[in-house]
Design a protein around this motif. Structure first.
Motif, PDB file in Angstrom:
ATOM      1  N   PHE A 121      21.773  11.380 -44.436  1.00 18.88           N
ATOM      2  CA  PHE A 121      22.324  11.525 -45.778  1.00 18.88           C
ATOM      3  C   PHE A 121      23.664  12.250 -45.674  1.00 18.88           C
ATOM      4  O   PHE A 121      23.814  13.175 -44.866  1.00 18.88           O
ATOM      5  N   ALA A 122      24.619  11.812 -46.463  1.00 17.51           N
ATOM      6  CA  ALA A 122      25.950  12.406 -46.377  1.00 17.51           C
ATOM      7  C   ALA A 122      26.585  12.456 -47.759  1.00 17.51           C
ATOM      8  O   ALA A 122      26.155  11.766 -48.693  1.00 17.51           O
ATOM      9  N   GLU A 123      27.603  13.284 -47.874  1.00 12.65           N
ATOM     10  CA  GLU A 123      28.388  13.350 -49.101  1.00 12.65           C
ATOM     11  C   GLU A 123      29.702  12.607 -48.885  1.00 12.65           C
ATOM     12  O   GLU A 123      30.241  12.595 -47.779  1.00 12.65           O
ATOM     13  N   SER A 124      30.187  11.997 -49.948  1.00  8.15           N
ATOM     14  CA  SER A 124      31.480  11.315 -49.879  1.00  8.15           C
ATOM     15  C   SER A 124      32.264  11.615 -51.146  1.00  8.15           C
ATOM     16  O   SER A 124      31.752  12.243 -52.087  1.00  8.15           O
ATOM     17  N   LEU A 125      33.489  11.140 -51.181  1.00  7.66           N
ATOM     18  CA  LEU A 125      34.318  11.328 -52.365  1.00  7.66           C
ATOM     19  C   LEU A 125      33.719  10.659 -53.600  1.00  7.66           C
ATOM     20  O   LEU A 125      34.029  11.047 -54.724  1.00  7.66           O
ATOM     21  N   ASN A 128      26.801  10.691 -53.157  1.00 13.39           N
ATOM     22  CA  ASN A 128      25.945  10.800 -51.981  1.00 13.39           C
ATOM     23  C   ASN A 128      25.709   9.440 -51.339  1.00 13.39           C
ATOM     24  O   ASN A 128      25.601   8.424 -52.029  1.00 13.39           O
ATOM     25  N   LEU A 129      25.597   9.443 -50.014  1.00 11.86           N
ATOM     26  CA  LEU A 129      25.423   8.212 -49.252  1.00 11.86           C
ATOM     27  C   LEU A 129      24.223   8.310 -48.322  1.00 11.86           C
ATOM     28  O   LEU A 129      23.957   9.365 -47.745  1.00 11.86           O
ATOM     29  N   LEU A 130      23.513   7.204 -48.191  1.00 11.04           N
ATOM     30  CA  LEU A 130      22.536   7.040 -47.130  1.00 11.04           C
ATOM     31  C   LEU A 130      23.120   6.009 -46.173  1.00 11.04           C
ATOM     32  O   LEU A 130      23.467   4.897 -46.589  1.00 11.04           O
ATOM     33  N   VAL A 131      23.251   6.375 -44.915  1.00 12.99           N
ATOM     34  CA  VAL A 131      23.816   5.463 -43.922  1.00 12.99           C
ATOM     35  C   VAL A 131      22.817   5.324 -42.781  1.00 12.99           C
ATOM     36  O   VAL A 131      22.184   6.300 -42.365  1.00 12.99           O
ATOM     37  N   ALA A 132      22.630   4.097 -42.300  1.00 18.83           N
ATOM     38  CA  ALA A 132      21.664   3.825 -41.242  1.00 18.83           C
ATOM     39  C   ALA A 132      22.295   2.946 -40.177  1.00 18.83           C
ATOM     40  O   ALA A 132      23.177   2.128 -40.456  1.00 18.83           O
ATOM     41  N   SER A 133      21.805   3.106 -38.943  1.00 21.73           N
ATOM     42  CA  SER A 133      22.387   2.367 -37.828  1.00 21.73           C
ATOM     43  C   SER A 133      21.330   1.999 -36.796  1.00 21.73           C
ATOM     44  O   SER A 133      20.335   2.707 -36.619  1.00 21.73           O
ATOM     45  N   ASP A 146      18.837   9.539 -56.024  1.00 17.14           N
ATOM     46  CA  ASP A 146      17.593  10.172 -55.610  1.00 17.14           C
ATOM     47  C   ASP A 146      17.349   9.894 -54.131  1.00 17.14           C
ATOM     48  O   ASP A 146      17.260   8.738 -53.717  1.00 17.14           O
ATOM     49  N   GLU A 147      17.229  10.941 -53.330  1.00 17.22           N
ATOM     50  CA  GLU A 147      17.100  10.800 -51.879  1.00 17.22           C
ATOM     51  C   GLU A 147      15.842  10.028 -51.483  1.00 17.22           C
ATOM     52  O   GLU A 147      15.885   9.156 -50.609  1.00 17.22           O
ATOM     53  N   GLU A 148      14.723  10.318 -52.130  1.00 20.71           N
ATOM     54  CA  GLU A 148      13.467   9.660 -51.776  1.00 20.71           C
ATOM     55  C   GLU A 148      13.504   8.167 -52.095  1.00 20.71           C
ATOM     56  O   GLU A 148      13.029   7.339 -51.310  1.00 20.71           O
ATOM     57  N   ILE A 149      14.066   7.824 -53.251  1.00 17.10           N
ATOM     58  CA  ILE A 149      14.163   6.415 -53.640  1.00 17.10           C
ATOM     59  C   ILE A 149      15.098   5.676 -52.685  1.00 17.10           C
ATOM     60  O   ILE A 149      14.829   4.544 -52.275  1.00 17.10           O
ATOM     61  N   ALA A 150      16.194   6.333 -52.302  1.00 19.93           N
ATOM     62  CA  ALA A 150      17.149   5.724 -51.380  1.00 19.93           C
ATOM     63  C   ALA A 150      16.487   5.408 -50.039  1.00 19.93           C
ATOM     64  O   ALA A 150      16.671   4.318 -49.479  1.00 19.93           O
ATOM     65  N   LEU A 151      15.711   6.348 -49.536  1.00 17.26           N
ATOM     66  CA  LEU A 151      15.031   6.143 -48.255  1.00 17.26           C
ATOM     67  C   LEU A 151      13.976   5.043 -48.371  1.00 17.26           C
ATOM     68  O   LEU A 151      13.787   4.233 -47.457  1.00 17.26           O
ATOM     69  N   GLN A 152      13.296   5.002 -49.496  1.00  9.09           N
ATOM     70  CA  GLN A 152      12.293   3.962 -49.726  1.00  9.09           C
ATOM     71  C   GLN A 152      12.938   2.575 -49.715  1.00  9.09           C
ATOM     72  O   GLN A 152      12.388   1.631 -49.142  1.00  9.09           O
ATOM     73  N   GLY A 259      30.309  -5.682 -62.312  1.00  3.51           N
ATOM     74  CA  GLY A 259      29.483  -6.303 -61.300  1.00  3.51           C
ATOM     75  C   GLY A 259      29.420  -5.565 -59.985  1.00  3.51           C
ATOM     76  O   GLY A 259      29.517  -6.188 -58.930  1.00  3.51           O
ATOM     77  N   TYR A 260      29.240  -4.234 -60.033  1.00  2.00           N
ATOM     78  CA  TYR A 260      29.141  -3.463 -58.799  1.00  2.00           C
ATOM     79  C   TYR A 260      27.744  -2.865 -58.702  1.00  2.00           C
ATOM     80  O   TYR A 260      27.274  -2.215 -59.647  1.00  2.00           O
ATOM     81  N   MET A 261      27.093  -3.065 -57.580  1.00  2.00           N
ATOM     82  CA  MET A 261      25.710  -2.625 -57.402  1.00  2.00           C
ATOM     83  C   MET A 261      25.542  -1.130 -57.649  1.00  2.00           C
ATOM     84  O   MET A 261      24.501  -0.674 -58.114  1.00  2.00           O
ATOM     85  N   TRP A 262      26.578  -0.352 -57.328  1.00  2.00           N
ATOM     86  CA  TRP A 262      26.485   1.102 -57.428  1.00  2.00           C
ATOM     87  C   TRP A 262      27.257   1.660 -58.616  1.00  2.00           C
ATOM     88  O   TRP A 262      27.606   2.818 -58.644  1.00  2.00           O
ATOM     89  N   GLY A 263      27.509   0.804 -59.628  1.00  2.00           N
ATOM     90  CA  GLY A 263      28.074   1.269 -60.881  1.00  2.00           C
ATOM     91  C   GLY A 263      29.553   0.979 -61.053  1.00  2.00           C
ATOM     92  O   GLY A 263      30.353   1.157 -60.124  1.00  2.00           O
ATOM     93  N   THR A 264      29.915   0.537 -62.263  1.00  2.00           N
ATOM     94  CA  THR A 264      31.304   0.177 -62.557  1.00  2.00           C
ATOM     95  C   THR A 264      32.231   1.388 -62.470  1.00  2.00           C
ATOM     96  O   THR A 264      33.367   1.282 -61.993  1.00  2.00           O
ATOM     97  N   THR A 265      31.762   2.542 -62.937  1.00  2.00           N
ATOM     98  CA  THR A 265      32.594   3.748 -62.888  1.00  2.00           C
ATOM     99  C   THR A 265      32.958   4.094 -61.447  1.00  2.00           C
ATOM    100  O   THR A 265      34.112   4.423 -61.136  1.00  2.00           O
ATOM    101  N   ARG A 266      31.981   4.018 -60.552  1.00  2.00           N
ATOM    102  CA  ARG A 266      32.250   4.309 -59.140  1.00  2.00           C
ATOM    103  C   ARG A 266      33.218   3.271 -58.569  1.00  2.00           C
ATOM    104  O   ARG A 266      34.109   3.605 -57.777  1.00  2.00           O
ATOM    105  N   LYS A 267      33.052   2.015 -58.955  1.00  6.30           N
ATOM    106  CA  LYS A 267      33.942   0.963 -58.475  1.00  6.30           C
ATOM    107  C   LYS A 267      35.383   1.247 -58.890  1.00  6.30           C
ATOM    108  O   LYS A 267      36.309   1.123 -58.078  1.00  6.30           O
ATOM    109  N   MET A 268      35.587   1.648 -60.149  1.00  4.98           N
ATOM    110  CA  MET A 268      36.933   1.964 -60.636  1.00  4.98           C
ATOM    111  C   MET A 268      37.516   3.163 -59.894  1.00  4.98           C
ATOM    112  O   MET A 268      38.704   3.193 -59.556  1.00  4.98           O
ATOM    113  N   ALA A 269      36.664   4.154 -59.607  1.00  3.38           N
ATOM    114  CA  ALA A 269      37.129   5.344 -58.888  1.00  3.38           C
ATOM    115  C   ALA A 269      37.573   4.984 -57.474  1.00  3.38           C
ATOM    116  O   ALA A 269      38.605   5.471 -56.987  1.00  3.38           O
ATOM    117  N   ILE A 270      36.808   4.138 -56.812  1.00  2.00           N
ATOM    118  CA  ILE A 270      37.150   3.731 -55.445  1.00  2.00           C
ATOM    119  C   ILE A 270      38.460   2.946 -55.436  1.00  2.00           C
ATOM    120  O   ILE A 270      39.334   3.182 -54.600  1.00  2.00           O
TER     121      ILE A 270
END
Length: 287
Positions: A121-125, A128-133, A146-152, A259-270
């Motif tokens: 789990f990490a923080e970004s601008l 929060n992010l879940l990254v896997a490799s 939610d961390e638990e939902i993200a991991l699920q 049409g952004y999976m993680w929210g329009t507001t976040r898309k505009m910010a990015i």
């Protein structure tokens, strides 16, 4: 939608229903076209324009989805799945799984049993992010609340894989992309699983320069499917790796950002942050 478009849509809809009903017969192009009272050449063209894939590929997708269901049942063998799907043998099913799922039928049945995945789990601008490799590269990245939902949700992608909460070098390298640094980024390795069409769309997304935008229609034209903007949108919505595969750089032809999976507001910010970064990078030096 004009009259001809209505006719074409009805033909495609009839073809899809025919394929779903007769997939165990593994019908060829001529049989499917005949069911829609269309010549094979004309049918191939209108189906590909509407569906974003060929009739043969669509039949393969339907077949493999059925084979997956068979493999999920208790004691079902690969041979059982091949036979019940109408394929001539296990080798054909094996080739289908390798080409479409990126794994063998046995590996799918085991749900990634032999796959080892590190996650952190990490923080970004932008939240929060879940990254896997895996050992091959980044296989998953998602913004979460939610961390638990993200991991699920990650575990649902690879139900039987071995998971370890561990920040590795692949993840660190990927997360470095959010840093305000003038140092050149190392090449980020990705480990992706998807259909040929999805992989083609995701590859095209990677070619959109930072700070620039494109439309669904333009992206469809770039991959040689000018009438498949809806299918392109669906493939973009299946993107398993947030930000690194920049689906946020695609907007509607009207200029609307949605049409952004993680929210329009976040898309505009990015988008705003990337354009600001791009302006700084390209700014003329003051002498």
């Amino acid at each position: 939608m004009n009259t001809q478009e209505n006719i074409n849509f009805n033909k495609v809809a009839a073809a899809i229903e025919y394929i779903r009903t007769h997939f165990r017969e593994q019908p060829g192009l001529e049989a499917i076209a005949k069911a829609t009272h269309t010549s094979p050449y004309h049918f191939q063209r209108i189906f590909t324009d509407w569906a974003g894939t060929s009739p043969k590929k669509f039949l393969q997708y339907i077949s493999i989805e059925h084979a997956k269901e068979v493999l999920k049942t208790n004691h079902a063998s690969v041979a059982d799945a091949a036979f019940d799907t109408g394929l001539s043998g296990t080798s054909r099913l094996h080739d289908l799984f390798i080409n479409i799922e990126g794994m063998t039928p046995a590996e799918y049945r085991n749900g990634g049993k032999n796959l080892s995945i590190n996650y952190s789990f990490a923080e970004s601008l932008f939240g929060n992010l879940l990254v896997a490799s895996t050992s091959k590269g980044i296989c998953y990245m998602a913004f979460y609340k939610d961390e638990e939902i993200a991991l699920q949700e990650l575990r649902q992608k690879f139900p039987n894989a071995r998971f370890q909460q561990r920040l590795d070098l692949l993840q660190q390298n990927a997360l470095f992309i959010f840093q305000n640094s003038k140092e050149p980024l190392q090449q980020i390795k990705l480990h992706l699983k998807g259909t040929d069409f999805q992989l083609k769309v995701w590859e095209s997304l990677l070619k959109i320069p930072m700070g620039q935008l494109t439309t669904y229609g333009h992206l469809a034209a770039q991959i040689g499917r000018p009438a498949a903007s809806r299918a392109v949108g669906t493939a973009i919505g299946s993107n398993p790796v947030a930000y690194l595969i920049p689906c946020h750089r695609v907007i509607q032809s009207t200029g609307k950002i949605s049409g952004y999976m993680w929210g329009t507001t976040r898309k505009m910010a990015i988008i705003g942050w990337e354009q600001a970064q791009n302006a700084v990078i390209t700014q003329e030096p003051v002498i």
